[in-house]
Design a protein around this motif. Structure first.
Motif, PDB file in Angstrom:
ATOM      1  N   THR A 119     -13.388 -27.565   9.364  1.00  0.00           N
ATOM      2  CA  THR A 119     -12.408 -28.627   9.613  1.00  0.00           C
ATOM      3  C   THR A 119     -12.033 -28.697  11.089  1.00  0.00           C
ATOM      4  OG1 THR A 119     -10.511 -27.196   9.082  1.00  0.00           O
ATOM      5  CG2 THR A 119     -11.486 -28.455   7.275  1.00  0.00           C
ATOM      6  N   GLU A 125     -13.763 -36.023  15.745  1.00  0.00           N
ATOM      7  CA  GLU A 125     -12.961 -37.234  15.647  1.00  0.00           C
ATOM      8  C   GLU A 125     -12.159 -37.490  16.915  1.00  0.00           C
ATOM      9  OE1 GLU A 125      -9.280 -38.944  12.894  1.00  0.00           O
ATOM     10  OE2 GLU A 125     -10.587 -37.360  12.110  1.00  0.00           O
ATOM     11  N   LYS A 126     -11.608 -36.409  17.505  1.00  0.00           N
ATOM     12  CA  LYS A 126     -10.708 -36.563  18.652  1.00  0.00           C
ATOM     13  C   LYS A 126     -11.437 -36.536  19.988  1.00  0.00           C
ATOM     14  CE  LYS A 126      -6.321 -34.811  20.476  1.00  0.00           C
ATOM     15  NZ  LYS A 126      -5.223 -33.826  20.286  1.00  0.00           N
ATOM     16  N   HIS A 147     -12.393 -32.120  13.189  1.00  0.00           N
ATOM     17  CA  HIS A 147     -11.254 -32.639  13.956  1.00  0.00           C
ATOM     18  C   HIS A 147     -11.661 -32.933  15.391  1.00  0.00           C
ATOM     19  CE1 HIS A 147      -7.916 -31.852  16.829  1.00  0.00           C
ATOM     20  NE2 HIS A 147      -7.249 -32.646  16.021  1.00  0.00           N
TER      21      HIS A 147
END
Length: 610
Positions: A45, A52-53, A49
């Motif tokens: 995860t 995505e960022k 993350h």
């Protein structure tokens, strides 16, 4: 031994820097303090993350390759899809036998996404030791790099794997689309993975914070390597404690890592810190002192992962006008000696030394949060420094059966209290786990992890490393088990008796391995030292091969038949004991050299670059 002390005033001087890091510290404290083992927060995860960022930011740098977080996450997803299609899921394990390259990180990340744990095999191992390490886990599959096929083939028939098609080959190429030549009996993993989608998986039985993510092998203190399970929690603790609270990593940071990724310092601490800031990790196959600074400039590295030996090598390089012509400001690792701490910082312009203390299996860790000199920092975990028997890792119990803490400033054996928050994950072998636990230490019913290391407090709850105790010594950044080496020598048929220990060489970090042995079927003079060297090369990693060999007709023992190891350590590699021969494995030599007084003087004078 350093006499450094840390005062409240010293801490106060660092407070402005702490205040500037306050947002990162607060965020890091949250991750570091997570308690819920069932929380859906894992290595997988973290990577999703970051994709995505920080999708367009670099995640992994290696030679001429540059992988963004979007690309790296998609690669890990394809691996996860492949493993799941092969029937693997949460609770299963695979073994990873790859040198430092992006494929290793992608395998660990992909496996983590579906709850498969990776056993991180030491790439220096071979023969009996390698087979033992694999069989400790009994993984479903093993991923073998092209560079290590020969080593694995030597033990292939001796290992137990749980899958119908367990042998996965990872080509050693510069491109994800170059699949190389697959050896007979293997499945080309790179080629197979290329057929799967790169989207994030939907997993019904999702891994959790408390699940095992990796197995890290440690010599422990006796016997062959042990496998210490490392949960996703350890990645998260590094993410919060080191990456955010100590280093304050950000997207602009690049951490240069030449430490082996099968070690916790590189995989958990360095990579975990990198993930905390959406930073990049620049990986090199093996450390090179001559190429170090050009690599730093090439990658624009701001941080690097170290062990003390590596820093000494860099400091021993000839001074250059370019010594400060770089972007490096931070370093994280362990084993930086007090004698070179300030010289290293001043010569190369390093601002932050995030020295740490931790172990793969342990429940206690220290971090140099305040950037003080010559310290492993402090810990929020409950710990104690207790009195111990000199030369062992055994604590002393008083007349009431309890242990006693040492006075402030005195060396003591470090113990970490085992609590619900500070749990001890231990080893895969229950007997080895229990052996590391001390019970009824200060009161009836308490339990403490015995680190086997001696440290001392130097003020404000900051500790300084003193020595590694018992049957383990550290050489070339690796822990070496004396019992493991003794067992290998015993099986050679060349020695009637053999005792292994560490000795100090002036100007080096750690202790070099030395064995004193009694020949099996020959005299001291006719002992076949070349045959012993060939055997050790075939059965031990280079760092565990004894640097010195003392051949004698008898090894002195006490009245209770214990070896007088202390006397042997004091003798070291001296040649003044009649009737004995001493040999040394000198740098760049392909065998042992007979030691005489002239060679002893050269070694003592630091003329030989061990």
């Amino acid at each position: 031994m350093s006499q450094d002390t840390i005062s409240v005033r010293d801490i106060a001087r660092q407070l402005p820097g702490v205040v500037r890091r306050a947002p990162a510290i607060a965020k890091g404290l949250y991750y570091y303090s997570l308690k819920n083992d069932q929380k859906d927060l894992t290595l997988g995860t973290l990577i999703e993350h970051n994709a995505e960022k920080y999708g367009s930011r670099p995640a992994v740098l290696y030679d001429n390759r540059r992988l963004t977080y979007t690309e790296f996450n998609a690669w890990a997803n394809r691996i996860a899809h492949y493993l799941r299609a092969g029937g693997l899921g949460r609770g299963d394990s695979i073994a990873i036998f790859l040198e430092n390259r992006p494929e290793l990180l992608a395998m660990v990340a992909g496996a983590a996404k579906i709850g498969v744990a990776c056993a991180m095999l030491n790439t220096s191992q071979k023969g009996k030791v390698l087979a033992h390490s694999i069989n400790l886990i009994t993984p479903q599959m093993i991923v073998v790099g092209e560079e290590l096929v020969d080593a694995f083939e030597g033990v292939r028939d001796e290992v137990a794997l749980g899958h119908d098609h367990p042998y996965l080959f990872m080509p050693d190429t510069d491109s994800l689309h170059d699949f190389g030549q697959t050896p007979e009996g293997y499945i080309n993993l790179a080629e197979q993975v290329s057929h799967y989608r790169g989207d994030n998986l939907t997993v019904k039985d999702r891994p959790r914070l408390g699940d095992t993510a990796v197995y890290i092998y440690t010599s422990g203190t006796t016997g062959l390597p042990k496998a210490a399970p490392g949960s996703h929690r350890k990645f998260i603790k590094a993410y919060g404690g080191f990456g955010l609270m100590t280093l304050n990593m950000g997207p602009q940071d690049v951490l240069y890592c030449t430490l082996p990724l099968y070690h916790a310092t590189a995989l958990l601490v360095c990579w975990g810190s990198v993930l905390s800031g959406g930073s990049a990790i620049a990986v090199r196959r093996k450390f090179s002192a001559s190429a170090f600074w050009s690599d730093i400039r090439r990658y624009g590295a701001t941080t690097f992962g170290y062990v003390g030996e590596l820093c000494r090598y860099l400091l021993n390089q000839p001074a250059s006008p370019d010594d400060r012509n770089h972007t490096l400001t931070k370093m994280i690792g362990n084993g930086l000696r007090s004698s070179i701490w300030k010289p290293f910082k001043e010569r190369f312009g390093i601002e932050t030394v995030a020295e740490l203390y931790a172990s793969s299996e342990g429940n206690i860790g220290f971090s140099n949060f305040f950037n003080m000199e010559n310290t492993v920092g402090f810990s929020t975990a409950p710990y104690a420094l207790v009195k111990y028997h000199e030369g062992t890792r055994d604590p002393i119990r008083n007349a009431k059966g309890r242990m006693e803490k040492v006075k402030s400033g005195e060396p003591g054996l470090l113990l970490g209290e085992i609590t619900a928050k500070w749990s001890f994950e231990g080893y895969t072998q229950k007997e080895a786990t229990e052996k590391s636990i001390l019970r009824d230490v200060f009161k009836k019913g308490d339990a403490w992890f015995n680190t086997g290391d001696v440290l001392k407090e130097i003020g404000c709850r900051h500790l300084q490393f003193v020595d590694r105790m018992g049957d383990t010594f550290r050489w070339k950044g690796e822990n070496v088990s004396t019992t493991e080496v003794e067992n290998i020598i015993d099986e050679s048929g060349l020695a009637e008796e053999a005792i292994v220990y560490g000795v100090e060489i002036p100007g080096t970090n750690g202790k070099a391995g030395m064995v004193t042995l009694v020949p099996q079927d020959s005299s001291v003079e006719s002992f076949d030292i070349d045959r012993l060297f060939r055997y050790l090369q075939d059965n031990l990693p280079p760092y565990a091969i004894p640097v010195f060999v003392r051949v004698t007709s008898a090894i002195e023992k006490t009245g209770t038949f214990k070896y007088k190891k202390v006397d042997l350590k004091k003798a070291g590699y001296s040649v003044d004991r009649p009737g004995e021969r001493v040999y040394a494995w000198l740098p760049r030599e392909k065998g042992y050299t007979l030691v005489d007084e002239a060679l002893v003087k050269r070694i003592d004078g630091g003329e030989i670059p061990f």
